[in-house]
Design a protein around this motif. Structure first.
Motif, mmCIF file in Angstrom:
data_model
loop_
_atom_site.group_PDB
_atom_site.id
_atom_site.type_symbol
_atom_site.label_atom_id
_atom_site.label_comp_id
_atom_site.label_asym_id
_atom_site.label_seq_id
_atom_site.Cartn_x
_atom_site.Cartn_y
_atom_site.Cartn_z
ATOM 1 N N GLN A 17 10.706 31.402 100.896
ATOM 2 C CA GLN A 17 11.044 31.520 102.313
ATOM 3 C C GLN A 17 10.158 30.628 103.178
ATOM 4 O OE1 GLN A 17 14.058 32.813 101.911
ATOM 5 N NE2 GLN A 17 13.787 34.108 103.703
ATOM 6 N N SER A 18 8.898 30.506 102.804
ATOM 7 C CA SER A 18 7.989 29.649 103.573
ATOM 8 C C SER A 18 8.368 28.185 103.413
ATOM 9 C CB SER A 18 6.543 29.884 103.121
ATOM 10 O OG SER A 18 6.146 31.219 103.351
ATOM 11 N N ALA A 19 8.770 27.804 102.195
ATOM 12 C CA ALA A 19 9.235 26.422 101.991
ATOM 13 C C ALA A 19 10.500 26.158 102.796
ATOM 14 C CB ALA A 19 9.481 26.174 100.505
ATOM 15 N N LEU A 20 11.398 27.152 102.812
ATOM 16 C CA LEU A 20 12.606 27.019 103.621
ATOM 17 C C LEU A 20 12.253 26.930 105.098
ATOM 18 C CD1 LEU A 20 15.668 27.001 103.842
ATOM 19 C CD2 LEU A 20 15.638 29.506 103.811
ATOM 20 N N LEU A 21 11.239 27.673 105.492
ATOM 21 C CA LEU A 21 10.777 27.613 106.885
ATOM 22 C C LEU A 21 10.286 26.207 107.218
ATOM 23 C CD1 LEU A 21 10.188 29.238 109.464
ATOM 24 C CD2 LEU A 21 7.930 29.732 108.523
ATOM 25 N N SER A 22 9.563 25.605 106.294
ATOM 26 C CA SER A 22 9.069 24.245 106.523
ATOM 27 C C SER A 22 10.232 23.255 106.620
ATOM 28 C CB SER A 22 8.131 23.846 105.377
ATOM 29 O OG SER A 22 7.013 24.687 105.319
ATOM 30 N N THR A 23 11.235 23.452 105.767
ATOM 31 C CA THR A 23 12.412 22.581 105.827
ATOM 32 C C THR A 23 13.139 22.746 107.156
ATOM 33 O OG1 THR A 23 12.672 22.747 103.426
ATOM 34 C CG2 THR A 23 14.579 22.004 104.675
ATOM 35 N N THR A 24 13.246 23.992 107.596
ATOM 36 C CA THR A 24 13.917 24.251 108.874
ATOM 37 C C THR A 24 13.124 23.660 110.036
ATOM 38 O OG1 THR A 24 14.704 26.328 107.893
ATOM 39 C CG2 THR A 24 14.997 26.054 110.256
ATOM 40 N N LEU A 25 11.803 23.730 109.931
ATOM 41 C CA LEU A 25 10.972 23.097 110.966
ATOM 42 C C LEU A 25 11.225 21.588 110.993
ATOM 43 C CD1 LEU A 25 8.726 23.108 113.082
ATOM 44 C CD2 LEU A 25 7.066 22.975 111.209
ATOM 45 N N SER A 26 11.415 20.991 109.830
ATOM 46 C CA SER A 26 11.731 19.561 109.786
ATOM 47 C C SER A 26 13.026 19.273 110.535
ATOM 48 C CB SER A 26 11.859 19.097 108.329
ATOM 49 O OG SER A 26 10.630 19.233 107.660
ATOM 50 N N GLN A 27 13.999 20.172 110.400
ATOM 51 C CA GLN A 27 15.254 19.998 111.129
ATOM 52 C C GLN A 27 15.012 20.086 112.636
ATOM 53 O OE1 GLN A 27 17.914 22.977 109.593
ATOM 54 N NE2 GLN A 27 17.927 22.121 107.520
ATOM 55 N N TRP A 28 14.191 21.037 113.026
ATOM 56 C CA TRP A 28 13.848 21.163 114.451
ATOM 57 C C TRP A 28 13.209 19.881 114.969
ATOM 58 C CZ3 TRP A 28 13.932 23.867 118.955
ATOM 59 C CH2 TRP A 28 12.902 23.676 119.860
ATOM 60 N N ASN A 29 12.230 19.379 114.243
ATOM 61 C CA ASN A 29 11.553 18.150 114.663
ATOM 62 C C ASN A 29 12.519 16.969 114.690
ATOM 63 O OD1 ASN A 29 9.083 19.470 114.909
ATOM 64 N ND2 ASN A 29 8.530 19.076 112.775
ATOM 65 N N LYS A 30 13.378 16.904 113.687
ATOM 66 C CA LYS A 30 14.318 15.786 113.611
ATOM 67 C C LYS A 30 15.291 15.809 114.780
ATOM 68 C CE LYS A 30 17.831 13.764 110.604
ATOM 69 N NZ LYS A 30 18.542 13.894 109.293
ATOM 70 N N LEU A 31 15.836 16.979 115.079
ATOM 71 C CA LEU A 31 16.804 17.072 116.164
ATOM 72 C C LEU A 31 16.166 16.722 117.510
ATOM 73 C CD1 LEU A 31 18.693 20.298 115.065
ATOM 74 C CD2 LEU A 31 19.635 17.983 115.186
ATOM 75 N N ASN A 32 14.970 17.188 117.731
ATOM 76 C CA ASN A 32 14.294 16.856 118.981
ATOM 77 C C ASN A 32 13.948 15.370 119.062
ATOM 78 O OD1 ASN A 32 13.607 19.352 120.764
ATOM 79 N ND2 ASN A 32 13.256 20.060 118.671
ATOM 80 N N SER A 33 13.538 14.805 117.932
ATOM 81 C CA SER A 33 13.249 13.359 117.921
ATOM 82 C C SER A 33 14.513 12.557 118.190
ATOM 83 C CB SER A 33 12.645 12.967 116.569
ATOM 84 O OG SER A 33 11.412 13.609 116.370
ATOM 85 N N MET A 34 15.620 12.999 117.590
ATOM 86 C CA MET A 34 16.891 12.306 117.814
ATOM 87 C C MET A 34 17.305 12.397 119.276
ATOM 88 S SD MET A 34 18.997 13.449 114.393
ATOM 89 C CE MET A 34 20.532 12.753 114.996
ATOM 90 N N ALA A 35 17.101 13.556 119.851
ATOM 91 C CA ALA A 35 17.461 13.712 121.258
ATOM 92 C C ALA A 35 16.642 12.769 122.142
ATOM 93 C CB ALA A 35 17.241 15.169 121.693
ATOM 94 N N GLN A 36 15.345 12.681 121.837
ATOM 95 C CA GLN A 36 14.502 11.763 122.596
ATOM 96 C C GLN A 36 14.939 10.317 122.394
ATOM 97 O OE1 GLN A 36 10.537 12.623 121.273
ATOM 98 N NE2 GLN A 36 10.558 14.725 122.063
ATOM 99 N N ALA A 37 15.325 9.990 121.158
ATOM 100 C CA ALA A 37 15.760 8.620 120.882
ATOM 101 C C ALA A 37 17.048 8.291 121.623
ATOM 102 C CB ALA A 37 15.947 8.435 119.379
ATOM 103 N N VAL A 38 17.983 9.259 121.654
ATOM 104 C CA VAL A 38 19.255 9.042 122.346
ATOM 105 C C VAL A 38 19.034 8.804 123.835
ATOM 106 C CG1 VAL A 38 21.378 10.209 123.080
ATOM 107 C CG2 VAL A 38 20.680 10.249 120.685
ATOM 108 N N GLU A 39 18.104 9.521 124.370
ATOM 109 C CA GLU A 39 17.861 9.424 125.811
ATOM 110 C C GLU A 39 17.215 8.099 126.203
ATOM 111 O OE1 GLU A 39 17.132 14.250 126.361
ATOM 112 O OE2 GLU A 39 15.454 12.860 126.194
ATOM 113 N N SER A 40 16.637 7.412 125.256
ATOM 114 C CA SER A 40 15.932 6.170 125.611
ATOM 115 C C SER A 40 16.291 5.004 124.696
ATOM 116 C CB SER A 40 14.414 6.408 125.531
ATOM 117 O OG SER A 40 14.044 6.818 124.217
ATOM 118 N N SER A 41 17.418 5.096 124.005
ATOM 119 C CA SER A 41 17.752 4.066 123.016
ATOM 120 C C SER A 41 18.552 2.924 123.622
ATOM 121 C CB SER A 41 18.551 4.682 121.859
ATOM 122 O OG SER A 41 17.754 5.570 121.115
#
Length: 521
Positions: free
Chosen positions: A156-180
């Protein structure tokens, strides 16, 4: 039979420590998972010990013991119980299942309880050590269950880390879209598309050329085959006519037919040569088609990418909003995962750990009862039980620490998550429990070390114990405390069996300290 220092060694112990089935070894190992927090590259501070039966009761020791028991009630019962425990891990036999082992351990305990206070001191010591052995087997079953819970924490903790990666990725993508700015990327992709289309055209032309050549060769082969067929008809006609003529008149016809037959054979050979040539080059058609398909797929992917980039460039604001919304959905998943992990800790991990500690303490209490009749055997048993419990607790501490670290990463994410205070609290709770388990493991290792040091074994067995003590000293360190990064000493290798020290240490999963005597061990 009088007790004497030499006969009081482990040759007379009846200390059979069952390590149990290895069926669940894999379940107890943290598996590597992708994510922010890497899974441990090696087993943290412990070695998983199962799939063997560590018996310090040698045949010679049992013979020496039962030889002094004569025909009383205690001796046969001890011998039967010892044999029963030894059978669970005898070499060359199938590893018994968990249910069978547990039932056997309970049966041995039930058999020995009535005689535990009967007979000589050495007999009583042997009975208590055998009871401790069976109780240790039950404790290992409990520790296996704790290991399953720990694995759930890892998963579950490994899955949590994977899910956190998704959170970070989505936020990074959003920032990239806003300034790309996609203009340079679009230009590069269009150039690649042009290259792919040129390559596709070249492959298409090459395919057609090979296909035409194959058709041409097959046509030539058919022409040769038809010519051969016509000539053979003529040959058949000449032979038919020659068969009706006298020999002297038929001879010229036969000679002409033979000449024509050779001519037909030559056409057949040429036809086969043409077909073979066509067969040689025909696979090139498939090769060119495959390459064309590959290039076409690449071009289509590039075209799709252009469409996506064009869409993004036209609706950056909408795209960013969508990504942020997806990130919030992931945040909900993270909150649910943390809640599940916390529930595992409170509802499963803590009770399982307490059950395992209680089971090991019961075994330790029984071993301590043997001190008056077999001091060395009792000390060795206590050392191994404490050593094993220490490893079990250290393993559990590692799982708790891993979960704490995973939740810490959530609490300290670059893009803060909603309900962040919840994660800070959960991480602190896991870390606190992990430190408590680590402290308990440290106490168990200290008790194991002290018990090992109290043994008076000689020769190779004594040297082996000395090495284990040195490794435990190194593990405990200058401040006399173990840490999750420590490597638990490998004390599971069997000690050399000598006349006075037939010891086989099995201290891979070590345990806490003084056990309380709870009556039935």
């Amino acid at each position: 039979m009088a007790d004497d220092p030499e006969s009081n060694r482990t040759t007379r112990i009846g200390w059979c420590m069952s390590q149990g089935s290895g069926a669940n070894d894999q379940d107890r190992q943290p598996r590597s998972r992708p994510g922010v927090i890497p899974m441990p590259s090696r087993q943290p501070k412990f070695r998983q010990t199962r799939a063997r039966l560590s018996c310090v009761l040698l045949a010679s020791g049992l013979v020496a013991l039962t030889g002094c028991l004569e025909e009383d009630e205690v001796g046969p019962t001890l011998a039967q119980a010892s044999s029963r425990l030894e059978t669970l891990g005898a070499a060359g036999t199938a590893i018994p299942g968990d249910e069978f082992r547990v039932s056997e351990y309970k049966a041995v305990i039930a058999t020995l309880k009535p005689i535990a206070g009967k007979g000589s001191k050495s007999q009583q010591a042997a009975a208590n050590l055998l009871i401790a052995s069976a109780q240790r087997g039950l404790a290992q079953d409990q520790s296996a269950k704790l290991g399953v819970v720990d694995q759930r924490l890892y998963d579950q903790s490994a899955l949590l880390s994977t899910t956190l990666s998704q959170w970070n990725k989505l936020n990074s993508m959003a920032q990239a879209v806003e300034s790309s700015d996609y203009s340079r990327e679009l230009a590069s992709i269009k150039a690649k598309i042009k290259e792919r289309e040129a390559a596709i055209q070249a492959e298409t032309e090459a395919t057609e050329q090979v296909r035409q050549r194959v058709a041409e060769l097959m046509q030539l082969a058919e022409q040769e085959a038809q010519a051969a067929a016509l000539i053979r008809e003529e040959v058949d006609e000449l032979r038919t006519r020659a068969d009706k003529l006298p020999a002297d008149e038929a001879l010229p016809l036969f000679e002409q037919a033979a000449t024509l037959r050779r001519e037909a054979d030559a056409h057949d050979v040429e036809a086969e040569r043409r077909r073979a040539e066509a067969d040689v080059i025909r696979p090139e058609i498939r090769d060119h088609e495959l390459e064309t398909n590959r290039l076409t797929e690449q071009r289509d992917l590039l075209l799709t990418t252009i469409e996506e980039l064009n869409t993004k460039s036209q609706s950056d604001s909408t795209e960013a909003s969508m990504l942020r919304q997806k990130a919030l959905t992931v945040a909900d998943s993270i909150r649910d995962l943390v809640s599940q992990i916390e529930q595992i800790r409170t509802d499963d991990a803590t009770p399982a750990m307490e059950a395992a500690r209680s089971a090991y303490n019961a075994a330790l209490a029984s071993a301590n009862k043997a001190r008056s009749g077999d001091s060395s055997g009792a000390k060795l048993a206590a050392a191994e039980i404490n050593h094993e419990l220490g490893n079990v607790l250290m393993s559990h501490a590692a799982a708790l620490t891993f979960s704490a670290t995973a939740i810490d990463h959530i609490a300290t994410a670059a893009d803060p998550l909603p309900s962040n205070d919840l994660y800070v609290t959960a991480a602190a709770a896991f870390r606190q429990d992990g430190e408590a388990a680590n402290d308990a493991a440290t106490e168990a290792f200290r008790a194991a070390r002290d018990a090992y040091q109290g043994l008076s074994l000689r020769d190779e067995a004594g040297e082996r114990i000395d090495r284990v003590v040195q490794e435990l000293d190194a593990l405990l360190g200058a401040d006399n405390a173990a840490t999750p990064e420590d490597v638990i000493p490998d004390a599971d290798a069997p000690l050399p069996e000598t006349e006075n020290s037939p010891v086989e240490t099995s201290g891979e999963q070590a345990a806490p300290v003084e056990a309380e005597d709870n009556g039935d061990g």
